[in-house]
Design an enzyme around this catalytic site. Structure first.
Site, PDB file in Angstrom:
ATOM      1  CB  THR A   8      -2.126   5.610   4.369  1.00  0.00           C
ATOM      2  OG1 THR A   8      -2.989   5.452   3.274  1.00  0.00           O
ATOM      3  CG2 THR A   8      -1.344   6.904   4.282  1.00  0.00           C
ATOM      4  CB  SER A  36      -0.942  -0.017   1.209  1.00  0.00           C
ATOM      5  OG  SER A  36      -0.195  -0.269   2.366  1.00  0.00           O
ATOM      6  CB  THR A  65      -4.282   5.186   7.945  1.00  0.00           C
ATOM      7  OG1 THR A  65      -4.193   4.061   7.093  1.00  0.00           O
ATOM      8  CG2 THR A  65      -4.808   4.749   9.296  1.00  0.00           C
TER       9      THR A  65
HETATM   10  N1  GLY Z   1      -5.775   6.893   2.923  1.00  0.00           N
HETATM   11  C1  GLY Z   1      -5.259   6.597   1.675  1.00  0.00           C
HETATM   12  C2  GLY Z   1      -6.177   6.765   0.556  1.00  0.00           C
HETATM   13  O1  GLY Z   1      -7.385   6.703   0.728  1.00  0.00           O
HETATM   14  O2  GLY Z   1      -5.711   6.931  -0.541  1.00  0.00           O
END
Ligand code: GLY
Length: 324
Positions: free
Chosen positions: A184, A82, A235
């Site tokens: 994230t 990710s 996140t």
């Molecule tokens: N939090 C990462 C995204 O939604 O891209």
């Protein structure tokens, strides 16, 4: 000296003693809750990242160098799907990165939809430090990174390519709660000078529409730092974080006197209240840090965690959540 005068002097002395004791205990409380030394925190179970950041801090380095070092480590880790190299691609099979960084002077830099460059967080820092802008996107961001000397690489690893090919068999798009427990990476740090910085980096949602951008490069949503007050990062499902300007909200709540934990909880509660039943199907997690080095974490669903490295060691701590 009359007896009356004698008692007056005694009373005055007693009052002064009480005042001194009162002042001493106030100082004591203040010093107990004041800055306790450098600390780095990160979203999810990222002990290598918090360790890399704390290494910078323990050598007297700045919070901005610390958060960049921590994020870089995860960006280079091909096992993480990710962030950076090895990130899962969009529906077209393209790995596109979003990242931002913010320093203790209120400066910020972001990159959006960046392709073929592993260290998006460092490109974001270059945007902050070397350009008159705060965000660069797409081809322009890539061109800038190349001009700054960043190597060009294919970010799609064999593993992520195989997963994408399997996904194409159904092409079912649905955000997955706690994907691999490693969504994230958001990092916050407080350095020896008591200065705060933060950074955030992601490849975004797996199998997103081409061109989709989440919260992570958006200052105020995925990250916010106010060196007078504190910092927060996010996140989870970026669309919901953007709509609530989550990280800015948390810092403003801390400005109003809330602890980092209380502020994260209020921000999550607000998302749940606004989205109702829908919140059962997505995850959002926040972490926050204030000027004293107090931190907090809260998420909608169980499974989120915060990793913290300070003088007491490096520790992954499960986050409390709205749903149990
Ligand atoms: N939090 C990462 C995204 O939604 O891209």
């Amino acid at each position: 000296m009359t007896l009356k005068y004698f008692f007056f002097i005694k009373l005055l002395g007693l009052l002064m003693l009480l005042l001194t004791v009162g002042c001493q205990s106030k100082t004591e409380v203040a010093s107990k809750t004041a800055f306790q030394g450098p600390i780095s925190i990160g979203t999810w179970n990222v002990p290598e990242a918090t360790s890399a950041a704390y290494q910078v801090l323990s050598e007297g380095g700045s919070a901005i160098d610390a958060v960049e070092a921590g994020c870089r480590l995860e960006e280079a880790n091909e096992q993480g799907q990710s962030i950076g190299k090895g990130g899962l691609p969009d529906r077209e099979g393209q790995v596109t990165l979003d990242a931002c960084i913010m320093d203790s002077h209120g400066n910020s830099g972001s990159v959006v939809y960046l392709k073929n460059i592993v260290h998006a967080v460092s490109v974001a820092r270059k945007v902050m430090e070397e350009t008159p802008h705060v965000m660069l996107a797409g081809a322009g961001a890539k061109q800038f990174a190349i001009e700054q000397g960043f190597p060009v690489e294919d970010l799609l690893t064999d593993r992520s390519k195989a997963d994408w090919e399997k996904w194409k068999e159904t092409s079912l798009y649905k955000p997955i709660i706690n994907i691999e427990n490693h969504d994230t990476i958001g990092m916050l740090a407080l350095d020896e000078n008591g200065d705060l910085s933060g950074a955030c980096t992601t490849s975004g949602l797996a199998y997103k529409m081409a061109g989709r951008v989440g919260d992570s490069p958006i200052i105020g949503a995925g990250l916010y730092v106010d060196n007078e007050i504190g910092a927060a990062t996010a996140t989870g499902l970026g669309e919901e974080i953007v709509k609530n300007v989550g990280s800015f909200l948390i810092v403003e709540l801390m400005r109003q006197g809330k602890s980092p934990q209380e502020a994260c909880e209020i921000a999550i509660n607000r998302i749940v209240e606004r989205t109702g039943e829908r919140s059962k199907d997505f995850q959002v997690g926040f972490i926050a840090l204030n000027k004293k080095g107090e931190y907090g974490a809260y998420a909608i669903h169980p499974g989120f965690s915060v990793t913290k490295h300070d003088a007491s060691g490096n520790q992954n701590i499960p986050s409390p959540s709205y749903n149990q």
